[in-house]
Structure formats: C-alpha cells, structure tokens
Design a protein around this motif. Structure first.
Motif, PDB file in Angstrom:
ATOM      1  N   ARG A   1       0.826  -1.216   0.000  1.00 30.81           N
ATOM      2  CA  ARG A   1       0.000   0.000   0.000  1.00 30.81           C
ATOM      3  C   ARG A   1       0.857   1.262   0.000  1.00 30.81           C
ATOM      4  NH1 ARG A   1      -5.311  -1.910   2.741  1.00 30.81           N
ATOM      5  NH2 ARG A   1      -5.958  -3.269   1.024  1.00 30.81           N
ATOM      6  N   LEU A   2       1.983   1.222   0.678  1.00 32.88           N
ATOM      7  CA  LEU A   2       2.910   2.353   0.649  1.00 32.88           C
ATOM      8  C   LEU A   2       3.453   2.562  -0.769  1.00 32.88           C
ATOM      9  CD1 LEU A   2       4.541   4.499   2.245  1.00 32.88           C
ATOM     10  CD2 LEU A   2       6.284   2.749   2.539  1.00 32.88           C
ATOM     11  N   MET A   3       3.847   1.476  -1.411  1.00 32.94           N
ATOM     12  CA  MET A   3       4.334   1.568  -2.796  1.00 32.94           C
ATOM     13  C   MET A   3       3.225   2.015  -3.738  1.00 32.94           C
ATOM     14  SD  MET A   3       7.569   0.991  -3.020  1.00 32.94           S
ATOM     15  CE  MET A   3       7.690   1.981  -1.554  1.00 32.94           C
ATOM     16  N   ALA A   4       1.989   1.606  -3.460  1.00 31.87           N
ATOM     17  CA  ALA A   4       0.861   2.048  -4.285  1.00 31.87           C
ATOM     18  C   ALA A   4       0.712   3.567  -4.209  1.00 31.87           C
ATOM     19  CB  ALA A   4      -0.430   1.367  -3.839  1.00 31.87           C
ATOM     20  N   ALA A   5       0.854   4.133  -3.012  1.00 32.58           N
ATOM     21  CA  ALA A   5       0.753   5.587  -2.866  1.00 32.58           C
ATOM     22  C   ALA A   5       1.877   6.289  -3.624  1.00 32.58           C
ATOM     23  CB  ALA A   5       0.788   5.957  -1.382  1.00 32.58           C
ATOM     24  N   VAL A   6       3.083   5.742  -3.544  1.00 32.54           N
ATOM     25  CA  VAL A   6       4.211   6.329  -4.275  1.00 32.54           C
ATOM     26  C   VAL A   6       3.958   6.265  -5.782  1.00 32.54           C
ATOM     27  CG1 VAL A   6       6.669   6.045  -4.803  1.00 32.54           C
ATOM     28  CG2 VAL A   6       5.874   5.874  -2.440  1.00 32.54           C
ATOM     29  N   TRP A   7       3.426   5.127  -6.248  1.00 30.46           N
ATOM     30  CA  TRP A   7       3.209   4.969  -7.691  1.00 30.46           C
ATOM     31  C   TRP A   7       2.048   5.815  -8.196  1.00 30.46           C
ATOM     32  CZ3 TRP A   7       7.469   2.764  -6.776  1.00 30.46           C
ATOM     33  CH2 TRP A   7       8.263   2.324  -7.819  1.00 30.46           C
ATOM     34  N   VAL A   8       1.079   6.123  -7.357  1.00 28.88           N
ATOM     35  CA  VAL A   8       0.023   7.061  -7.755  1.00 28.88           C
ATOM     36  C   VAL A   8       0.636   8.435  -7.997  1.00 28.88           C
ATOM     37  CG1 VAL A   8      -1.975   8.359  -6.903  1.00 28.88           C
ATOM     38  CG2 VAL A   8      -1.945   5.889  -6.722  1.00 28.88           C
ATOM     39  N   VAL A   9       1.501   8.863  -7.095  1.00 26.02           N
ATOM     40  CA  VAL A   9       2.155  10.165  -7.255  1.00 26.02           C
ATOM     41  C   VAL A   9       2.994  10.178  -8.530  1.00 26.02           C
ATOM     42  CG1 VAL A   9       3.868  11.727  -6.246  1.00 26.02           C
ATOM     43  CG2 VAL A   9       2.106  10.697  -4.801  1.00 26.02           C
ATOM     44  N   LYS A  10       3.738   9.088  -8.777  1.00 25.39           N
ATOM     45  CA  LYS A  10       4.552   9.020  -9.990  1.00 25.39           C
ATOM     46  C   LYS A  10       3.686   9.057 -11.239  1.00 25.39           C
ATOM     47  CE  LYS A  10       8.042   6.362 -10.338  1.00 25.39           C
ATOM     48  NZ  LYS A  10       8.951   5.217 -10.374  1.00 25.39           N
ATOM     49  N   GLY A  11       2.614   8.277 -11.238  1.00 31.51           N
ATOM     50  CA  GLY A  11       1.718   8.255 -12.402  1.00 31.51           C
ATOM     51  C   GLY A  11       1.073   9.600 -12.646  1.00 31.51           C
ATOM     52  N   LEU A  12       0.633  10.248 -11.590  1.00 31.95           N
ATOM     53  CA  LEU A  12       0.013  11.568 -11.752  1.00 31.95           C
ATOM     54  C   LEU A  12       1.024  12.619 -12.198  1.00 31.95           C
ATOM     55  CD1 LEU A  12      -2.472  11.639  -8.745  1.00 31.95           C
ATOM     56  CD2 LEU A  12      -2.975  11.242 -11.171  1.00 31.95           C
ATOM     57  N   SER A  13       2.284  12.465 -11.809  1.00 34.63           N
ATOM     58  CA  SER A  13       3.296  13.420 -12.274  1.00 34.63           C
ATOM     59  C   SER A  13       3.485  13.302 -13.788  1.00 34.63           C
ATOM     60  CB  SER A  13       4.622  13.216 -11.544  1.00 34.63           C
ATOM     61  OG  SER A  13       5.256  12.030 -11.967  1.00 34.63           O
ATOM     62  N   TYR A  14       3.389  12.076 -14.312  1.00 36.49           N
ATOM     63  CA  TYR A  14       3.464  11.916 -15.770  1.00 36.49           C
ATOM     64  C   TYR A  14       2.243  12.534 -16.444  1.00 36.49           C
ATOM     65  CZ  TYR A  14       7.539   8.896 -15.481  1.00 36.49           C
ATOM     66  OH  TYR A  14       8.793   8.407 -15.264  1.00 36.49           O
ATOM     67  N   TRP A  15       1.066  12.399 -15.820  1.00 34.15           N
ATOM     68  CA  TRP A  15      -0.129  13.023 -16.393  1.00 34.15           C
ATOM     69  C   TRP A  15      -0.030  14.549 -16.342  1.00 34.15           C
ATOM     70  CZ3 TRP A  15      -3.345  11.175 -19.690  1.00 34.15           C
ATOM     71  CH2 TRP A  15      -3.535   9.803 -19.768  1.00 34.15           C
ATOM     72  N   LEU A  16       0.584  15.090 -15.296  1.00 36.52           N
ATOM     73  CA  LEU A  16       0.797  16.539 -15.255  1.00 36.52           C
ATOM     74  C   LEU A  16       1.679  16.990 -16.414  1.00 36.52           C
ATOM     75  CD1 LEU A  16       1.273  17.256 -11.445  1.00 36.52           C
ATOM     76  CD2 LEU A  16      -0.633  17.956 -12.906  1.00 36.52           C
ATOM     77  N   THR A  17       2.682  16.183 -16.747  1.00 41.97           N
ATOM     78  CA  THR A  17       3.543  16.512 -17.886  1.00 41.97           C
ATOM     79  C   THR A  17       2.737  16.489 -19.178  1.00 41.97           C
ATOM     80  OG1 THR A  17       5.453  15.593 -16.761  1.00 41.97           O
ATOM     81  CG2 THR A  17       5.610  15.816 -19.148  1.00 41.97           C
ATOM     82  N   ILE A  18       1.883  15.486 -19.346  1.00 38.89           N
ATOM     83  CA  ILE A  18       1.061  15.398 -20.556  1.00 38.89           C
ATOM     84  C   ILE A  18       0.144  16.607 -20.659  1.00 38.89           C
ATOM     85  CG2 ILE A  18      -0.808  14.102 -21.661  1.00 38.89           C
ATOM     86  CD1 ILE A  18       0.512  11.551 -20.546  1.00 38.89           C
ATOM     87  N   LEU A  19      -0.401  17.047 -19.530  1.00 36.29           N
ATOM     88  CA  LEU A  19      -1.319  18.190 -19.528  1.00 36.29           C
ATOM     89  C   LEU A  19      -0.607  19.534 -19.607  1.00 36.29           C
ATOM     90  CD1 LEU A  19      -3.839  16.898 -16.858  1.00 36.29           C
ATOM     91  CD2 LEU A  19      -4.140  16.958 -19.344  1.00 36.29           C
ATOM     92  N   GLY A  20       0.714  19.504 -19.573  1.00 43.19           N
ATOM     93  CA  GLY A  20       1.477  20.747 -19.703  1.00 43.19           C
ATOM     94  C   GLY A  20       1.701  21.471 -18.401  1.00 43.19           C
ATOM     95  N   VAL A  21       1.411  20.847 -17.288  1.00 42.99           N
ATOM     96  CA  VAL A  21       1.620  21.444 -15.979  1.00 42.99           C
ATOM     97  C   VAL A  21       2.809  20.738 -15.340  1.00 42.99           C
ATOM     98  CG1 VAL A  21       0.616  21.884 -13.713  1.00 42.99           C
ATOM     99  CG2 VAL A  21      -0.851  21.840 -15.738  1.00 42.99           C
TER     100      VAL A  21
END
Length: 143
Positions: A32-52
């Motif tokens: 579950r700790l790794m899941a939280a870290v990977w959510v942050v990592k995945g969302l950071s890639y989506w922020l890059t896609i969205l230009g933020v």
C-alpha cells in the motif's frame, strides 16, 4: 469440554499462537505504501502530458517522440500498477514489477523526459523490489 477446546483451536488463524512479526501485514503495508508512491509518480506523468510541470521542466510538446512515448506509457502503467498494489492482488505485484523493470531499463539506457530517472531512482526502485521479494518470501513462509 474437550470438543469445545478443540473447536476454538481450529478456528484460530494460522500462526496465531506464534509470537513475532506478522509478515503478511508487513507485506500489505509495504504494497500500500508503494501504491501511494506509484500514484504520485503516475500523476506526475499526467501533469507533464497536460502541460503542468511544478518543477519547471520541459513541456510535453517539447519532448522528442521517444520521450513522449515514455511519458505516456508510464502515465498509464504506473497508475494501473498502483491500483493493483493497493488491492494487494497478484496482478498488481506483476504490473508493479513490470513498471519497475521498465523504469530501470529506461533510466539506465535512455534517460528521456522531464522525469528522467537518475541512478538514485534506479537504485531506490531496485531496493524496493528486493524488499518486496523478501517480504513476500517471509509472508509465504509464515503461513
């Protein structure tokens, strides 16, 4: 009296009479700790896609086609792996290991994109895999 005592002993969880670390709980907590870290990592890639990009790195449009492909793949793969890890399912562990191996390969051989994986990230993800394998082994042995 004897039947009642036998029935209460048979209803106990495996390993309940042993003292020590509940390795299955440690494994679930780690997943579950790794899941939280990977959510942050995945969302950071989506922020890059969205230009933020809060770190002020390159925008998605400025990336090379290979860099864009890496960002898109990890944006999806990291979030799928995080859901599977949170659910503590077998496929979640497999997707997470696939994501880590992909991160290590990309970070080792072709660091592209604003979230270029440096040697520190590669070492940290490798250490996470080793901890996961050890916890899985201890949890399986404890049953």
């Amino acid at each position: 009296m004897r039947a009642e005592q036998h029935r209460s002993q048979s209803l106990q969880e495996p390993g309940a009479d042993r003292a020590g670390v509940p390795w299955d709980r440690a494994l679930v907590t780690f997943m579950r700790l790794m899941a939280a870290v990977w959510v942050v990592k995945g969302l950071s890639y989506w922020l890059t896609i969205l230009g933020v990009d809060p770190l002020g790195g390159a925008t998605f449009e400025a990336l090379s086609p290979a860099g864009r492909a890496v960002v898109i793949v990890f944006a999806v793969l990291d979030l799928v792996a995080s859901v599977g890890l949170w659910l503590t399912s077998t496929w979640g562990g497999v997707m997470w290991l696939l994501a880590i191996m992909s991160h290590i390969l990309v970070g080792s051989f072709a660091p592209v994109g604003p979230q270029a994986l440096g040697i520190g990230m590669v070492v940290a993800e490798g250490a996470a895999v080793i901890v996961y394998i050890i916890l899985s082994w201890l949890a399986a042995r404890d049953v």
